[in-house]
Scaffold this motif. Structure first.
Motif, PDB file in Angstrom:
ATOM      1  N   ILE A  53     -13.687  55.933 100.451  1.00 38.34           N
ATOM      2  CA  ILE A  53     -13.721  56.970 101.477  1.00 38.34           C
ATOM      3  C   ILE A  53     -14.976  57.820 101.274  1.00 38.34           C
ATOM      4  CG2 ILE A  53     -12.563  58.977 102.496  1.00 38.34           C
ATOM      5  CD1 ILE A  53      -9.921  57.881 101.453  1.00 38.34           C
ATOM      6  N   PHE A  54     -15.800  57.918 102.312  1.00 40.38           N
ATOM      7  CA  PHE A  54     -16.970  58.785 102.270  1.00 40.38           C
ATOM      8  C   PHE A  54     -16.617  60.121 102.923  1.00 40.38           C
ATOM      9  CE2 PHE A  54     -19.232  54.647 102.083  1.00 40.38           C
ATOM     10  CZ  PHE A  54     -19.990  54.879 100.941  1.00 40.38           C
ATOM     11  N   THR A  55     -16.934  61.212 102.251  1.00 42.79           N
ATOM     12  CA  THR A  55     -16.644  62.538 102.784  1.00 42.79           C
ATOM     13  C   THR A  55     -17.900  63.404 102.741  1.00 42.79           C
ATOM     14  OG1 THR A  55     -16.043  63.529 100.637  1.00 42.79           O
ATOM     15  CG2 THR A  55     -14.310  62.361 101.842  1.00 42.79           C
ATOM     16  N   THR A  56     -17.799  64.575 103.348  1.00 38.77           N
ATOM     17  CA  THR A  56     -18.869  65.555 103.298  1.00 38.77           C
ATOM     18  C   THR A  56     -18.284  66.884 102.858  1.00 38.77           C
ATOM     19  OG1 THR A  56     -20.490  66.799 104.609  1.00 38.77           O
ATOM     20  CG2 THR A  56     -18.533  66.040 105.760  1.00 38.77           C
ATOM     21  N   GLY A  57     -19.129  67.709 102.266  1.00 36.06           N
ATOM     22  CA  GLY A  57     -18.658  69.002 101.789  1.00 36.06           C
ATOM     23  C   GLY A  57     -18.075  69.877 102.868  1.00 36.06           C
ATOM     24  N   MET A  58     -18.381  69.565 104.124  1.00 38.86           N
ATOM     25  CA  MET A  58     -17.842  70.356 105.216  1.00 38.86           C
ATOM     26  C   MET A  58     -16.316  70.370 105.206  1.00 38.86           C
ATOM     27  SD  MET A  58     -18.324  69.800 109.278  1.00 38.86           S
ATOM     28  CE  MET A  58     -17.025  70.423 110.330  1.00 38.86           C
ATOM     29  N   SER A  59     -15.714  69.269 104.778  1.00 41.32           N
ATOM     30  CA  SER A  59     -14.252  69.198 104.758  1.00 41.32           C
ATOM     31  C   SER A  59     -13.658  70.173 103.757  1.00 41.32           C
ATOM     32  CB  SER A  59     -13.800  67.771 104.428  1.00 41.32           C
ATOM     33  OG  SER A  59     -14.185  66.871 105.451  1.00 41.32           O
ATOM     34  N   VAL A 113      -4.463  59.889  93.022  1.00 47.59           N
ATOM     35  CA  VAL A 113      -3.768  58.596  92.935  1.00 47.59           C
ATOM     36  C   VAL A 113      -4.750  57.434  92.769  1.00 47.59           C
ATOM     37  CG1 VAL A 113      -1.756  59.393  94.219  1.00 47.59           C
ATOM     38  CG2 VAL A 113      -3.670  58.350  95.471  1.00 47.59           C
ATOM     39  N   GLY A 114      -6.010  57.764  92.485  1.00 50.48           N
ATOM     40  CA  GLY A 114      -6.980  56.726  92.145  1.00 50.48           C
ATOM     41  C   GLY A 114      -7.816  56.183  93.270  1.00 50.48           C
ATOM     42  N   VAL A 115      -7.752  56.796  94.462  1.00 48.13           N
ATOM     43  CA  VAL A 115      -8.591  56.340  95.567  1.00 48.13           C
ATOM     44  C   VAL A 115     -10.030  56.778  95.297  1.00 48.13           C
ATOM     45  CG1 VAL A 115      -9.028  56.471  98.046  1.00 48.13           C
ATOM     46  CG2 VAL A 115      -6.679  56.479  97.186  1.00 48.13           C
ATOM     47  N   CYS A 116     -10.976  55.896  95.555  1.00 44.89           N
ATOM     48  CA  CYS A 116     -12.388  56.226  95.352  1.00 44.89           C
ATOM     49  C   CYS A 116     -12.877  57.059  96.538  1.00 44.89           C
ATOM     50  CB  CYS A 116     -13.235  54.966  95.215  1.00 44.89           C
ATOM     51  SG  CYS A 116     -14.976  55.311  94.843  1.00 44.89           S
ATOM     52  N   VAL A 117     -13.108  58.341  96.296  1.00 44.29           N
ATOM     53  CA  VAL A 117     -13.586  59.270  97.316  1.00 44.29           C
ATOM     54  C   VAL A 117     -14.991  59.714  96.922  1.00 44.29           C
ATOM     55  CG1 VAL A 117     -13.207  61.454  98.521  1.00 44.29           C
ATOM     56  CG2 VAL A 117     -11.245  60.055  97.807  1.00 44.29           C
ATOM     57  N   ALA A 118     -15.984  59.386  97.736  1.00 46.15           N
ATOM     58  CA  ALA A 118     -17.384  59.696  97.436  1.00 46.15           C
ATOM     59  C   ALA A 118     -17.898  60.758  98.388  1.00 46.15           C
ATOM     60  CB  ALA A 118     -18.238  58.434  97.548  1.00 46.15           C
ATOM     61  N   ASP A 119     -18.289  61.891  97.835  1.00 50.26           N
ATOM     62  CA  ASP A 119     -18.751  63.012  98.651  1.00 50.26           C
ATOM     63  C   ASP A 119     -20.268  63.012  98.766  1.00 50.26           C
ATOM     64  OD1 ASP A 119     -17.881  65.574 100.030  1.00 50.26           O
ATOM     65  OD2 ASP A 119     -19.421  66.339  98.672  1.00 50.26           O
TER      66      ASP A 119
END
Length: 329
Positions: A120-126, A140-146
């Motif tokens: 999952i790609f995210t941005t600091g805006m969230s 829970v171990g999901v790869c979240v890349a900001d």
């Protein structure tokens, strides 16, 4: 206010070390494949662009993108078929309405978990409210890349490489960056030769609540490259300014990325008290493509081309306007 301009405003507010190993002289084909797999794994990022530790799965087959700039980059890298969900703005901007969508500010992480995405790609805006809405997924171990919003072009290139490294699309990425750099160098060469620089303001939000870009922003760098002067270069970041301050600084050109009024150019030309502003008197007021000047990725080169031709049509006559035949909004 249209959602996409509101997003552009909020988004605005807010290289990996390659490890290589030498294979032994006598190695079987199976050993060589294993070696190559290990080297690829070693080359992959272990922290995201915010510095958070991440563990990428061996293979990324399903991706959720929660930032339009990242979504557009993934599409450029040929990852459309791997997208399993996007934020609502990405769906609207890039014709992905067939995918499940999530609110960037209040994502439904339970539903995200159901999709079982590899990355999952995210941005600091969230996380602009001060809390990380994706923490339950991380836990829970999901790869979240900001990926924070880039403040300059070099950072955009690093962000692009980061995304490509995460999804094993380095070759395509480097080809895209090479083309970007070629076009950037062309614009820079012309821009460096401009002597009588025009003074410009970019309106992100219109009167009476004018919002614009100052120094330390990628918009400032875009203007500098093409040989223009930002009248608010003495301000830091993205700032709110008064009508009186714009009038007093008397810009030669006004660029607007506002698309939430019916006729943004006409609105500026018709403002009371602006009659003697040089840009208004000469009708040097132009609507630029909102996405191309607000989403921090390689497509800013298209925004730069468009702005360059609007500000200096003669100097950039040989440069093609990528939006000349389409809607600049």
């Amino acid at each position: 206010m249209k959602l996409r301009t509101a997003l552009a405003l909020v988004m605005i507010l807010l290289l990996l070390t390659a490890l290589t190993a030498c294979a032994p002289a006598e190695t079987t084909e199976l050993d060589a494949q294993s070696q190559q797999t290990q080297e690829t794994a070693n080359d992959r990022p272990d922290t995201d662009r915010s510095g958070n530790p991440i563990t990428l799965p061996d293979q990324v087959d399903s991706i959720i993108s929660m930032a339009p700039s990242a979504t557009q980059t993934l599409l450029d890298l040929g990852m459309k078929d791997k997208l399993v969900a996007v934020d609502t703005y990405s769906a609207m901007y890039f014709g992905l309405e067939n995918l499940p969508t999530f609110d960037m500010m209040e994502p439904d992480t339970e539903q995200m978990a159901v999709l079982n995405a590899d990355l999952i790609f995210t941005t600091g805006m969230s996380a602009s409210t001060g809390t990380d809405p994706f923490k339950p997924l991380r836990d829970v171990g999901v790869c979240v890349a900001d990926i924070p919003s880039a403040s300059g072009i070099d950072t955009m290139l690093e962000d692009t490489r980061f995304i490509a490294d995460c999804v094993d699309a380095e070759e395509i990425c480097e080809a895209l960056i090479a083309q970007f750099q070629k076009e950037l160098d062309q614009l820079s060469e012309i821009g460096a030769g401009i002597r009588n620089k025009k003074r410009v303001v970019v309106e992100i939000a219109c009167a009476p609540d004018i919002y614009t870009a100052g120094s330390g922003t990628f918009m400032q760098e875009m203007l500098t490259v093409i040989g223009a002067e930002n009248i608010f270069a003495d301000q830091e970041g993205f700032v709110s300014v008064t009508e009186e301050s714009v009038i007093a600084l008397n810009p030669d050109v006004i660029l607007t990325m506002v698309d939430y009024v019916e006729d943004p150019v006409g609105e500026i030309l018709g403002r009371t008290g602006w009659e003697n502003v040089t840009a208004v008197a000469n009708e040097d007021v132009y609507l630029v493509n909102t996405n191309a000047v607000s989403l921090p990725n390689l497509h800013v080169i298209d925004g730069m081309k468009q702005m360059a031709k609007m500000i200096y049509p003669d100097a950039y006559a040989a440069i093609e306007d990528p939006f000349a035949a389409g809607d600049a909004a």
